[in-house]
Write a protein that holds these residues in place. Structure first.
Motif, PDB file in Angstrom:
ATOM      1  N   LYS A   1      -5.072 120.705 -35.946  1.00 52.91           N
ATOM      2  CA  LYS A   1      -4.444 121.974 -35.591  1.00 52.91           C
ATOM      3  C   LYS A   1      -5.115 122.627 -34.401  1.00 52.91           C
ATOM      4  CE  LYS A   1      -2.750 122.894 -40.272  1.00 52.91           C
ATOM      5  NZ  LYS A   1      -2.805 123.782 -41.453  1.00 52.91           N
ATOM      6  N   VAL A   2      -6.329 122.211 -34.095  1.00 55.13           N
ATOM      7  CA  VAL A   2      -7.036 122.779 -32.949  1.00 55.13           C
ATOM      8  C   VAL A   2      -6.254 122.537 -31.669  1.00 55.13           C
ATOM      9  CG1 VAL A   2      -9.141 122.633 -31.559  1.00 55.13           C
ATOM     10  CG2 VAL A   2      -9.296 122.577 -34.052  1.00 55.13           C
ATOM     11  N   VAL A   3      -5.589 121.387 -31.570  1.00 52.19           N
ATOM     12  CA  VAL A   3      -4.813 121.074 -30.367  1.00 52.19           C
ATOM     13  C   VAL A   3      -3.709 122.107 -30.170  1.00 52.19           C
ATOM     14  CG1 VAL A   3      -3.369 119.369 -29.207  1.00 52.19           C
ATOM     15  CG2 VAL A   3      -5.329 118.614 -30.576  1.00 52.19           C
ATOM     16  N   SER A   4      -2.987 122.404 -31.242  1.00 56.05           N
ATOM     17  CA  SER A   4      -1.936 123.428 -31.137  1.00 56.05           C
ATOM     18  C   SER A   4      -2.527 124.774 -30.759  1.00 56.05           C
ATOM     19  CB  SER A   4      -1.179 123.546 -32.463  1.00 56.05           C
ATOM     20  OG  SER A   4      -0.455 122.361 -32.733  1.00 56.05           O
ATOM     21  N   ASP A   5      -3.715 125.070 -31.296  1.00 54.49           N
ATOM     22  CA  ASP A   5      -4.363 126.336 -30.986  1.00 54.49           C
ATOM     23  C   ASP A   5      -4.664 126.459 -29.497  1.00 54.49           C
ATOM     24  OD1 ASP A   5      -4.256 127.051 -33.620  1.00 54.49           O
ATOM     25  OD2 ASP A   5      -6.340 126.526 -34.078  1.00 54.49           O
ATOM     26  N   TYR A   6      -5.234 125.384 -28.909  1.00 54.46           N
ATOM     27  CA  TYR A   6      -5.574 125.539 -27.493  1.00 54.46           C
ATOM     28  C   TYR A   6      -4.351 125.402 -26.585  1.00 54.46           C
ATOM     29  CZ  TYR A   6      -6.599 120.346 -27.086  1.00 54.46           C
ATOM     30  OH  TYR A   6      -6.572 118.969 -27.073  1.00 54.46           O
ATOM     31  N   TYR A   7      -3.302 124.739 -27.046  1.00 51.91           N
ATOM     32  CA  TYR A   7      -2.044 124.766 -26.295  1.00 51.91           C
ATOM     33  C   TYR A   7      -1.464 126.188 -26.274  1.00 51.91           C
ATOM     34  CZ  TYR A   7      -1.201 119.718 -25.579  1.00 51.91           C
ATOM     35  OH  TYR A   7      -1.248 118.421 -25.151  1.00 51.91           O
TER      36      TYR A   7
END
Length: 944
Positions: free
Chosen positions: A515-521
């Protein structure tokens, strides 16, 4: 059990006022012993033996064997390695829990205590392999895919929730969280473990070959079969030979325009060519210090594609920085650094450890690359991708396709132009008139063509051979790497701003590893641009790379099948074997996430990404890849502003808790599982049925028939059940007979807990070529109980087992390469196969065959089945196996080949040859004597 500590290595390490017990490597001294110059990975193994020395399985001599390791010698010293923990994904992990539940019942039936069957080492499972990209290109794709996932897998998930409660030290990361290997490096990995006051290196084995991703943060770990993982969970060490270690020296830094994916594909090609199967690979040198941790993890992830056991990086400042970024505690950071420096595990860029073999790479020479169309090691420079595709296409098209010369002539194409400017040497549009040299040349010149018109979203379009029908940002390999993920999103932003769109026949998907990827996107404002191109979030899990790509766009699928088009997938994954990605897709290419976006815009593999325009902007001007490719500075600035340590802390705060769906699942209780006889997902397997408490004598194999005769490079993807279950397959018939509608068949991976489904899918890959049934593809063979009738492998197996006839498999080189899948071995054994005779084996599959009671044999050096006149129609008997009853392992056994009645053999007379026995260690011999590793472990626990 406390170590015997023959070297007096036990000591203490004080870190910020906290005292830890450690086993000091520098205490191992003596004539011929040199610990300081050992490779990093062997120092980790040495500590493991020091700490677990028991005087029986692990002795002073074993410790000396590592400390005095001869880098030039062939591996011949067996050791017992005890991993610190076990990591699993749900496809391969579910059978582990099923087997543990079955072992509990078997223990009770043999008069033992069922609760003794319990993980003795920490075991963690991440449910990441069950989500399928059914829905894509819409804002609600993620929610809808998760809903479908729960509907399909409810029985499995209830079973896993029972396991989490029934077994001690077993934790489950629920669905919709991330990919196991990314969760491992971002949260689960400790780098240095602490248990009962003892600090020691974090090591692990995993039920997925890409467990090696954790090598990137200095953790020695690799993939094993599920049966080996079960043994490790139950406290059994992993039997292994001290390996050769290949030192891979890195220098320089990645140039602008090249990515971590390009680097790893270059390294894959180099190591495959060098030959590292069964070896450790270790990276060192000045270039390591310049390599970001995420890039190291990408390289470690691809170790199975090299063929190596591990591909490890030592611990250094980059490791500590990454642990800090991902939210590890200050106490843990201090321990990792202090422990690594104290034990000589901290990377010294100037050091030259002793290695068995050495390679070097100047990272600055890496160029943009792809790999395909069917193997990860088949690297192609992007500048040559179009030519490479055309050269490969002839292997995938029917002879009836139009002739390339006719196509060129019909279009009026001037062959002289092609001779003057070969496609691979075409100048770029820079400095010219803004168009490539061949801008006016017909798109289909120089290759077979089969243009097919379809209607999509109200417009008529044409697709042809080479059409990119899947463009997927997927897989742990790249989605854990912010540089390539941010790069893809920035490219999407620039494309949208230029007015570019994906081609309508391309199924696009985004499946991050956490979910970190979605957060930084979201934080960087890049999500809307990915969404605009159809790269909406489809799930947090391993999707396209393992065959969970979901169906193609229906109109595209229909056209592909009707016209028999050789279409393409482009994915940011690590596996592109034939038949793996999607049954409609023949050619598969691995690429970096930015290139995945670029090919979605181009819509075809038959383009020159560096010379042909991707489309036109709002003013009708051509837009080229270089016009939208983000610079390294843009990527670095976005990472710096968008990624913080807090994001990881928030994402993993309640990682084992799960969402409301998970928490609301009804959960069975009790120490043993109550099997549902109507379940088509989870069933009690037959491994322990009728098992006595002492092993029976090993017997020779008499009167066997050949189930399959296979060629070279048959992978576990060819053997192991995977992908969608077809209606007309044996597994499909089984499910239909049990009242399951076709829409609910789900995938083989999701039904790994049901041996009846899995047996029927073993050797059923659509690209498998069985030489026993020439001219066919898929899971078919000749059934000699029915006069050589061609039928499914499963149905033939059932006939042979009913007749009491043992079976053998004949194979070529590199048998069993690919993923470390337990079902490739379990399915083989349950089909009634007693022996495999191959030219050579992949390490894990050979070991797993033994773990399931199947003996792996090897043809005489340089000989093949054809050399020996074997057609597959013979009767085969194997003698000499019974020597194992004397406590020894025979080096060879005699294979007797007899003509079968009514068949036309090459020689028509009885012949014999000596086959090498590939039971390589005493531990493997014990497994085979017991009928398998699970039976061996169960009997030992019963005696204990």
């Amino acid at each position: 059990m406390a170590s015997q500590d023959s070297f007096g290595a036990k000591g203490t390490l004080d870190v910020d006022g906290q005292s830890y017990e450690i086993y000091r490597l520098d205490a191992v001294k003596g004539e011929g012993l040199d610990v300081e110059s050992l490779p990093f990975s062997l120092k980790v193994l040495l500590e493991n033996l020091l700490r677990t020395e028991d005087g029986a399985d692990i002795t002073e001599d074993h410790i000396k064997a590592i400390a005095g390791w001869d880098a030039s010698a062939a591996p011949d010293q067996e050791i017992q390695f005890t991993p610190a923990r076990v990591i699993m994904q749900d496809f391969t992990g579910v059978p582990c829990v099923v087997d543990l539940a079955t072992m509990r019942e078997a223990m009770a039936e043999l008069g033992g205590d069922a609760t003794k069957i319990n993980p003795l080492a920490p075991a963690e499972m991440v449910i990441d392999h069950s989500v399928i990209a059914d829905v894509f290109g819409s804002a609600d794709a993620f929610e809808r895919n998760v809903e479908i996932e729960y509907e399909r897998n409810r029985e499995r998930y209830q079973f896993l929730r029972w396991g989490q409660g029934a077994f001690d030290d077993f934790k489950v990361v629920p669905p919709g969280t991330g990919i196991v290997h990314q969760v491992n490096i971002e949260h689960l990995a400790r780098v240095v473990m602490v248990r009962d006051g003892v600090a020691y290196p974090d090591t692990c084995v995993g039920t997925d070959s890409h467990t090696t991703m954790v090598n990137g943060i200095g953790v020695v770990g690799w993939g094993v079969g599920g049966i080996e993982a079960e043994a490790a969970m139950l406290g059994q060490p992993v039997s292994m030979l001290i390996p050769r270690v290949v030192g891979f020296k890195l220098s320089g830094e990645l140039p602008a325009g090249s990515t971590a994916t390009d680097l790893v594909l270059t390294i894959t090609e180099m190591l495959r060519e060098h030959g590292v199967v069964g070896k450790f690979v270790e990276f060192y040198g000045e270039g390591v210090s310049a390599l970001p941790l995420a890039n190291r993890a990408t390289i470690g992830n691809m170790s199975p594609e090299f063929g190596s056991t591990i591909a490890v990086f030592p611990i250094d400042d980059q490791t500590i920085d990454y642990l800090r970024l991902t939210g590890r505690t200050d106490e843990q950071l201090a321990l990792v650094e202090a422990y690594a420096k104290e034990q000589g595990l901290w990377h010294d860029p100037s050091a030259e450890p002793r290695y068995s073999e050495r390679l070097e790479l100047d990272v600055s020479t890496v160029v943009p690359s792809l790999a395909g169309p069917k193997r990860p090691q088949d690297r192609v420079e992007v500048s040559a991708a179009k030519d490479s595709f055309r050269a490969a296409l002839k292997d995938y098209v029917d002879e009836g396709d139009s002739d390339p010369d006719d196509a060129a002539k019909a279009s009026g194409y001037d062959e002289a132009v092609e001779e003057s400017f070969p496609a691979s040497d075409s100048p770029s549009h820079e400095g010219g008139n803004g168009k490539p040299v061949h801008a006016d040349a017909p798109h289909d010149a120089g290759r077979p063509m089969k243009k097919t018109k379809i209607s999509l979203d109200g417009q008529e379009v044409e697709i042809d051979h080479g059409a990119v029908v899947i463009a997927a940002i997927t897989s742990c390999t790249n989605t854990s790497n912010p540089s390539v993920m941010i790069g893809a999103a920035l490219l999407a932003k620039k494309a949208v701003e230029k007015g570019l769109t994906r081609k309508p026949w391309v199924k696009t998907s985004l499946a991050p590893g956490s979910k970190v990827v979605s957060d930084y996107y979201d934080r960087s404002g890049l999500t809307p641009y990915l969404d605009k191109l159809g790269f909406n979030l489809v799930g947090y899990g391993c999707t396209t790379c393992i065959g969970n790509s979901g169906p193609l766009i229906p109109e595209v699928s229909a056209a592909v099948n009707e016209a028999d088009l050789a279409v393409v997938s482009v994915l940011s994954g690590n596996r592109n074997f034939e038949g793996r990605i999607n049954p409609d897709v023949k050619m598969n290419y691995l690429a970096s996430p930015p290139l995945v976006v670029a090919y979605a815009l181009a819509g075809s593999m038959d383009v020159d990404l560096f010379g042909d325009p991707l489309g036109q902007d709002q003013d009708g001007n051509d837009v080229f890849l270089e016009d939208i490719w983000p610079s390294p500075q843009e990527i670095e600035e976005t990472i710096a502003s968008a990624i913080t340590s807090d994001m990881f802390g928030e994402s993993y705060a309640d990682v084992f808790k799960g969402d409301e769906r998970w928490q609301s699942l009804p959960t069975p209780e009790g120490n043993t599982f109550e099997w549902d006889e109507d379940s088509t997902y989870v069933r009690r397997p037959p491994y322990f049925d009728g098992m006595p408490d002492e092993p029976e004598a090993v017997t020779d194999i008499v009167g066997a028939r050949v189930l399959l005769k296979l060629g070279d490079s048959v992978t576990t993807d060819h053997i192991s059940p995977a992908g969608a279950i077809k209606k007309d397959s044996p597994a499909g018939h089984y499910l239909a007979e049990h009242g399951v509608e076709q829409r609910d068949f789900n995938s083989y991976g999701s039904r790994r807990g049901n041996h009846e489904v899995m047996i029927r899918g073993t050797f059923a890959n659509i690209r498998l070529r069985n030489q026993l049934a020439p001219g066919t593809e898929g899971g078919v063979t000749k059934d000699f109980t029915k006069d050589g009738e061609v039928t499914s492998v499963y149905e033939a197996s059932a006939s042979y087992q009913e007749a009491g006839t043992p079976l053998v498999v004949l194979a070529g080189k590199e048998y069993g390469s690919g993923s470390s899948r337990d079902w490739a071995a379990k399915g083989t054994a349950l089909l009634g196969v007693k022996a495999v005779i191959a030219e050579s084996y992949e390490r894990i599959h050979r070991s797993n065959l033994i773990g399931m009671g199947v003996i792996p044999l090897q043809f005489p050096d340089g000989k093949t089945a054809d050399d020996l006149g074997l057609t597959g129609a013979e009767i085969i008997s194997i003698s000499g196996i019974t020597e194992l009853n004397d406590g020894t392992t025979p080096k060879t056994v005699t294979v007797k080949v007899e003509p079968a009645p009514g068949t036309d053999m090459a020689h028509g007379e009885t012949s014999e040859f000596e086959a090498t026995v590939r039971i390589d260690t005493p531990g493997e011999a014990n497994y085979y004597r017991n009928g398998g590793i699970m039976q061996y472990v169960l009997r030992n626990l019963l005696r204990g």
